[in-house]
Design a protein around this motif. Structure first.
Motif, short mmCIF file in Angstrom:
data_model
loop_
_atom_site.label_atom_id
_atom_site.label_comp_id
_atom_site.label_asym_id
_atom_site.label_seq_id
_atom_site.Cartn_x
_atom_site.Cartn_y
_atom_site.Cartn_z
N LEU A 117 -12.86 3.73 4.34
CA LEU A 117 -12.57 3.11 3.21
C LEU A 117 -14.24 3.41 2.45
N PHE A 118 -15.15 3.53 2.89
CA PHE A 118 -16.59 3.41 1.79
C PHE A 118 -16.92 4.66 1.77
N VAL A 119 -16.23 5.62 2.62
CA VAL A 119 -16.33 6.90 2.49
C VAL A 119 -15.46 7.43 0.82
N SER A 120 -14.02 6.88 1.03
CA SER A 120 -13.60 6.98 -0.25
C SER A 120 -14.23 7.01 -1.12
N THR B 114 -9.58 10.41 2.95
CA THR B 114 -10.11 9.18 4.25
C THR B 114 -8.54 7.61 3.77
N LEU B 115 -8.63 7.66 1.88
CA LEU B 115 -7.58 6.52 2.04
C LEU B 115 -6.24 6.70 2.29
N LYS B 116 -6.06 8.01 2.31
CA LYS B 116 -4.33 8.44 2.95
C LYS B 116 -4.63 7.81 4.83
N VAL B 117 -5.39 7.66 5.76
CA VAL B 117 -5.66 7.99 6.90
C VAL B 117 -5.42 6.09 6.64
N SER B 118 -6.43 5.33 5.41
CA SER B 118 -6.10 3.99 5.64
C SER B 118 -5.59 3.20 5.82
N THR B 119 -4.44 3.92 4.73
CA THR B 119 -3.16 3.48 4.33
C THR B 119 -1.95 3.71 4.85
N PHE C 93 0.79 -1.17 -0.37
CA PHE C 93 -0.26 0.02 -0.30
C PHE C 93 1.12 1.46 0.59
N TYR C 94 2.69 1.10 0.76
CA TYR C 94 3.32 2.46 0.78
C TYR C 94 3.38 2.59 -0.86
N VAL C 95 3.86 1.85 -1.19
CA VAL C 95 4.20 1.08 -2.76
C VAL C 95 3.10 2.07 -3.53
N LEU C 96 2.13 1.48 -3.29
CA LEU C 96 1.44 2.37 -4.62
C LEU C 96 0.92 4.02 -4.26
N ASP C 97 0.35 4.04 -3.20
CA ASP C 97 0.42 5.42 -2.79
C ASP C 97 1.56 6.09 -2.97
N ARG D 213 -8.88 8.66 -10.48
CA ARG D 213 -10.11 8.17 -9.50
C ARG D 213 -10.23 7.21 -9.79
N ILE D 214 -9.80 5.59 -11.06
CA ILE D 214 -9.80 4.44 -11.08
C ILE D 214 -8.72 4.26 -9.85
N TYR D 215 -7.19 5.12 -10.19
CA TYR D 215 -5.86 3.89 -9.55
C TYR D 215 -6.69 3.93 -8.28
N LEU D 216 -7.10 5.61 -7.04
CA LEU D 216 -7.71 5.75 -5.96
C LEU D 216 -8.44 4.32 -5.57
N LEU D 217 -10.01 4.41 -7.02
CA LEU D 217 -10.66 3.36 -6.32
C LEU D 217 -9.92 1.99 -6.34
N PHE D 218 -9.54 0.93 -7.16
CA PHE D 218 -8.47 0.10 -7.38
C PHE D 218 -7.72 -0.18 -5.69
N GLU D 219 -7.08 0.73 -5.23
CA GLU D 219 -6.23 1.24 -4.09
C GLU D 219 -7.18 0.67 -2.91
N ALA D 220 -8.28 1.52 -2.38
CA ALA D 220 -9.64 1.54 -1.76
C ALA D 220 -9.87 -0.09 -1.36
N LEU D 221 -10.22 -0.60 -2.44
CA LEU D 221 -10.67 -1.92 -2.99
C LEU D 221 -10.14 -3.30 -2.48
N LEU D 222 -8.42 -2.83 -2.86
CA LEU D 222 -7.83 -3.45 -2.26
C LEU D 222 -7.37 -3.53 -0.83
N VAL D 223 -7.93 -2.61 0.02
CA VAL D 223 -7.78 -2.37 1.15
C VAL D 223 -8.59 -3.22 2.06
N VAL D 224 -9.95 -2.87 0.99
CA VAL D 224 -10.98 -3.88 1.67
C VAL D 224 -10.96 -5.13 1.98
N GLY D 225 -10.44 -5.85 0.55
CA GLY D 225 -9.88 -6.91 0.20
C GLY D 225 -9.14 -7.67 1.64
#
Length: 817
Positions: A432-435, A450-455, A367-371, A385-397
């Motif tokens: 992540l849901f908000v993100s 929100t994504l920064k806080v999560s990762t 996640f650090y590398v992706l960010d 935005r697609i990149y951010l969406l992919f990162e958020a869904l990956l964190v959820v998984g």
């Protein structure tokens, strides 16, 4: 530096009545402000002074030559000014590309690095200017002295050759004075140019901060269209978009320049790391030499980090120090350091994690590398935005994979810290849901946060957990070393201190983590500004003006001073400090501790007073009054003070010694400056003025060693075989484990008593077990006498009564009394 000089001056004024420095100060005349007044040199001393003045002129000339570092700054400044001008244009293109908040933060950090670089140059010039001011004051004083000497020599009609030498010295000092003035003017011009560039840098930083705090970057500002209306085509990049992306090649070049311009800082960093490595290796030997038998799991983990993961700990600590020490480094260098810290944390932290969650470290790194990759890659708005969406869904998984089923996972027994992280999982799901939702709707400011806080929270947590482990290991190792080298160990006190130390370290680590978290979400600077405004508001009471910040700083300096003295006392006052390269005699650690502690407290008080804006020169009158008071009313206090210094440096007694003075027998617990503490064997703590320990006869039973001779007196009835008695006495001594074989015990026939044959038994023991050994040997003698039928007689006396006149019977009884 100026504050330090003021502090030294203050101590000289206060302490000179104690040490007879008044004569030294009075030899030089001073005016009402304390400034020295030059006087002409006596004619008889001119020749001698000419020689020393010539040497002083040569040394001063070398000091006033423009330093190589200043010449280097002067040659590099035009190029750097042009560089800042070009970067300012790039900043304007950057702003036109409508960058996100994170890229603005990255640019602010880059410009803060420019500011620090210029401040470093300015600091070098200021140091040189301050040095020149001091040299010029001395040169002006010498110039005036030789001017007066020349005028006096003319009046005294000294020989022409001598007058010529005096005039030459005077001219040389004038020449040096002009050279210093000219050099300082050049420094001022260069400093003014640097300051102009700093103003440009500050202006750019202020513009970026204003942009970052504008409405466009409000969390609930609709920056983009909904995702389903966005175009996914890759348009051609304009100049602003090119400037928005960090160039790896420019960063590499920036790293090279950073290393060259921070050579001195790198040397200091290397020395710091070497000291840390030496401490870790030393504590590893301590754990190997002295068994660590604590049963608490946290304490065992702290020991294990130093003892079994030595190399990993050294590498991790070195990288963390580099990240914290080198502020505002090039972006690529900072990211590489954090990436390396995360990699090294795998063998450091993973062994202490619950088995089910060990692999989560790898996902934190991913996640650090992706960010971080977003900083060096260009995306169109929709692609980003697609990149951010992919990162958020990956964190959820990842969260689902490691916490499923959540309720069952929540009931696991994995420690308080791990349980806290699991209980925060629903909050991460919410973020992540908000993100995801804000990203789809176009509220990308909220998405970024929100994504920064999560990762990034996971990254900071992992790093600070590693710091907590190493720092805990160092502190526990130092405590273990201090207690293990003592003759008597209080294990309960040791355990309590270790647990308290771990608690304090955890609190400090949490505070630091929280501050970094606030900085990550851009709340630290507003909070700092808010509290700065509160603490900088002036208040006035009478003629005294102060701020809350001054009071806080005053309390902070005093607190740090006393905490430092406590640490020094803990490390040295045990009296058993000995390093491999330096052997400290008994009593020297306590002397070092006392001197260092009082110096720290003294300078801490001076710095604390200076932080309140109090002019220390106003204490001159008080220092004189203090000296007068000492002369009349505080003689006993000063006598005890001087006696305390004698005890510390002459070392007739040490902490832990058994002493006897004025019918007082006990163990020395503390040696202070005014009084010392002696604990009697009855448990009473007696405070003894130091003068009593110096002026009276003092018996120290354990000064050079703790060996004491014990003597037992015993008698046997007449008719006993003295040779057999001597053998029995020696046998009784051998039965005692406390009696020493060297010196050899002595059994002696003493004399022929009135009722018995008298013997002496002498043997040596350690002082601490003297009474026990005497009791054991006495009982052994009694048992052996019983076994061999030897009697210990009662005192006997023959009484004869003469015949009375009215009595014919003569009574001559013989009684045993």
């Amino acid at each position: 530096m100026k504050l330090f000089l003021k502090s030294v001056t203050f101590f000289i004024l206060v302490l000179h009545p104690f040490f007879g420095l008044g004569q030294i100060v009075s030899e030089v005349a001073v005016d009402s402000t304390g400034k020295a007044i030059p006087k002409p040199i006596k004619v008889t001393e001119i020749i001698q002074k000419v020689e020393s003045a010539s040497a002083n002129i040569k040394a001063t000339s070398r000091k006033t030559t423009m330093a190589r570092s200043i010449k280097k700054i002067d040659s590099l400044f035009p190029e750097y000014a042009a560089f800042i001008k070009a970067q300012k244009k790039r900043k304007e293109h950057f702003v036109s590309a409508n960058p996100n908040r994170q890229k603005i933060n990255n640019l602010i950090k880059k410009w803060s690095g420019y500011h620090d670089h210029l401040s470093g140059w300015e600091s070098v010039i200021n140091d040189r200017e301050d040095r020149n001011v001091i040299v010029q004051e001395l040169t002006t004083f010498n110039e005036e002295t030789w001017r007066l000497t020349y005028e006096n020599a003319v009046k005294e009609k000294v020989p022409l050759e001598v007058l010529k030498s005096v005039k030459q010295i005077w001219d040389e000092y004038k020449k040096i004075n002009r050279a210093i003035t000219r050099e300082n003017n050049e420094y001022l011009v260069l400093e003014s140019k640097i300051n102009d560039q700093k103003l440009i840098v500050n202006e750019v930083i202020d513009d970026l901060n204003t942009l970052k705090n504008s409405e466009v970057y409000n969390l609930f500002y609709l920056r983009h269209e909904p995702l389903w209306k966005s175009s996914f085509k890759s348009p051609e990049k304009n100049q602003g978009e090119k400037d928005e992306v960090e160039s790896i090649s420019e960063n590499v070049l920036g790293i090279s320049k950073f290393i060259k311009s921070n050579e001195n800082s790198i040397y200091i960093y290397i020395i710091s790391v070497a000291l840390l490595v030496g401490l870790i290796l030393f504590l590893k030997k301590i754990f190997d030499k002295y068994p660590f038998n604590e049963e608490d799991g946290d304490l065992q983990n702290a020991k294990d980090v130093i003892f079994n993961r030595t190399i990993v700990s050294m590498v991790f600590a070195s990288l963390v120090i580099a990240k914290l020490y080198f502020v505002n480094t090039p972006m690529l260098l900072g990211n590489i350091l954090i990436f390396l810290i995360l990699i090294v944390s795998i063998p450091l932290v993973q062994p202490y994690m619950y088995k089910r969650f060990k692999n989560i470290i790898y996902f934190v790194i991913i996640f650090y590398v992706l960010d971080t990759a977003k900083t060096y890659m260009w995306f169109s708005s929709a692609q980003y935005r697609i990149y951010l969406l992919f990162e958020a869904l990956l964190v959820v998984g990842v969260l689902i994979a490691f916490t499923r089923p959540y309720m069952k996972t929540r009931k696991m027994k994995i420690g308080n810290f791990g349980l806290l992280l699991i209980r925060l999982t629903p909050l991460v799901y919410f973020l992540l849901f908000v993100s995801v939702v804000s990203n789809i709707l176009g509220y990308t400011n909220l998405t970024d946060l929100t994504l920064k806080v999560s990762t990034q929270s996971g990254v900071f947590t992992l790093i600070f957990y590693g710091i907590l482990m190493i720092f805990g290991g160092l502190v526990i190792g130092i405590i273990h070393w201090n207690f293990s080298t003592r003759q008597e160990i209080d294990f309960e006190k040791k355990f309590a201190l270790e647990m308290k130390a771990l608690q304090v370290i955890r609190v400090i680590a949490f505070i630091m983590w929280f501050l970094f978290f606030l900085k990550m979400i851009d709340l630290l600077d507003p909070l700092q500004g808010f509290f700065t405004d509160i603490f900088s508001d002036p208040y006035q009471i009478g003629n005294i003006t102060f701020t809350l910040g001054d009071i806080v700083q005053f309390i902070f300096i005093l607190t740090v001073s006393f905490l430092t003295t406590s640490i020094v006392s803990f490390l040295f006052d045990s009296g058993n400090v000995s390093l491999k390269l330096v052997k400290l005699p008994k009593g020297v650690p306590a002397a070092i501790s006392l001197v260092v502690r009082y110096l720290i407290i003294a300078f801490g008080i001076v710095f604390a007073l200076s932080s309140l804006g109090i002019d220390l020169s106003k204490f001159n009158l008080m220092a004189g009054a203090l000296g007068l008071g000492i002369g009349f009313g505080l003689q006993t206090v000063i006598s005890n003070f001087v006696s305390g210094l004698i005890l510390v440096f002459e070392r007739p007694i040490h902490v832990g010694d058994t002493v006897e003075v004025n019918n007082l027998l006990g163990t020395v617990d503390r040696i202070g400056v005014r009084s010392s503490s002696v604990i009697t064997f009855d448990g009473a703590e007696v405070v003894v003025p130091n003068n009593n320990l110096i002026a009276n006869d003092l018996i120290n039973w354990t000064l050079s060693d703790s060996i004491k001779r014990v003597e037992i007196l015993i008698g046997t009835k007449y008719g006993s075989d003295p040779n057999k008695i001597l053998e029995i006495l020696k046998e009784a001594v051998k039965s005692s484990e406390d009696a020493l074989k060297d010196p050899e015990p002595q059994a002696l026939f003493s004399d022929f008593g009135d009722s018995s044959l008298n013997f002496r038994l002498r043997f040596w023991v350690h002082y601490e077990v003297g009474l026990k050994a005497k009791s054991d040997v006495s009982i052994a003698i009694y048992n052996l006498f019983e076994k061999h039928g030897i009697e210990i007689p009662f005192p006997q006396q023959d009484v004869y009564l003469k015949e009375f006149p009215d009595t014919k019977t003569t009574i001559s009884p013989k009684k045993d009394i």
